[in-house]
Write an enzyme that holds these catalytic residues in place. Structure first.
Site, PDB file in Angstrom:
ATOM      1  N   ASP A 204       0.826  -1.216   0.000  1.00  0.00           N
ATOM      2  CA  ASP A 204       0.000   0.000   0.000  1.00  0.00           C
ATOM      3  C   ASP A 204       0.858   1.264   0.000  1.00  0.00           C
ATOM      4  OD1 ASP A 204      -2.539   1.496   0.321  1.00  0.00           O
ATOM      5  OD2 ASP A 204      -1.676   1.989   2.283  1.00  0.00           O
ATOM      6  N   MET A 205       1.938   1.234   0.742  1.00  0.00           N
ATOM      7  CA  MET A 205       2.809   2.416   0.835  1.00  0.00           C
ATOM      8  C   MET A 205       3.576   2.658  -0.459  1.00  0.00           C
ATOM      9  SD  MET A 205       2.360   3.670   3.949  1.00  0.00           S
ATOM     10  CE  MET A 205       3.793   4.618   4.452  1.00  0.00           C
TER      11      MET A 205
END
Length: 200
Positions: A169-170
């Site tokens: 996600d990052m």
């Protein structure tokens, strides 16, 4: 009428023999696989009752012992995302710090995510990362420890999975070509038997 029944009976008998033969071969293959693995001879599923329905294991009669479990996962990022992760240059901030907290929090929520897991009081959870420049990958490791009547394998696997997903996600603003792979239990202690995954 008799001439019609005889071939049908023969066909049915041949079908039964074929099924029995296939079943025997499968049983032999299963026995062979078990001989080549570290599974106990009496291995069976514990989350099903006598009728094959899902059931939570009753651990009331088990003694409380110290249990530990360590799981691992690999996040293959690609060169650009890996470089930004390593240099803490991602737009969302410190990916590894966020992923570490996400993994720890996830370990405490395992019973809410996996239907038949017991709710455990964890003594400790740790999540760590190793950056592998040659593979442009982050190697995630999670260890859980508890003193209780059931193991913490699912907690460790949940922690490492959610930590890996958080790294994804990052980094996804940089690339969607990120692969999470090799999620596995590395070792466990406590309970009926210990487990240590053989290298390779």
């Amino acid at each position: 009428m008799a001439t019609l029944c005889t071939p049908l009976n023969q066909i049915c008998l041949q079908h039964v023999r074929l099924c029995h033969s296939q079943s025997s071969r499968k049983d032999a293959a299963v026995k062979r696989d078990r001989m080549n693995s570290d599974e106990p001879a009496d291995a069976h599923l514990t989350h099903t009752d006598a009728q094959g329905r899902a059931a939570m294991v009753d651990v009331a009669r088990k003694g409380a012992t110290q249990r530990t479990a360590t799981a691992g996962a690999t996040v293959r990022l690609g060169p650009a995302a890996f470089r930004l992760l390593r240099d803490n240059g991602l737009a969302k901030g410190d990916a590894l710090a966020v992923a570490q907290l996400a993994g720890i929090m996830a370990s405490k929520q395992t019973s809410a995510l996996i239907p038949l897991c017991h709710s455990l009081c964890l003594d400790h959870t740790s999540v760590s990362f190793e950056l592998d420049e040659a593979q442009s990958a982050a190697l995630v490791t999670a260890t859980c420890r508890s003193t209780g009547r059931t193991g913490v394998e699912m907690e460790a696997l949940t922690a490492v999975s959610v930590a890996a997903l958080t790294v994804y996600d990052m980094c996804k603003a940089v690339s969607y070509d990120i692969i999470i792979t090799d999620v596995k239990l590395l070792r466990k202690t406590g309970g009926k038997r210990d487990f240590h995954r053989h290298p390779g």
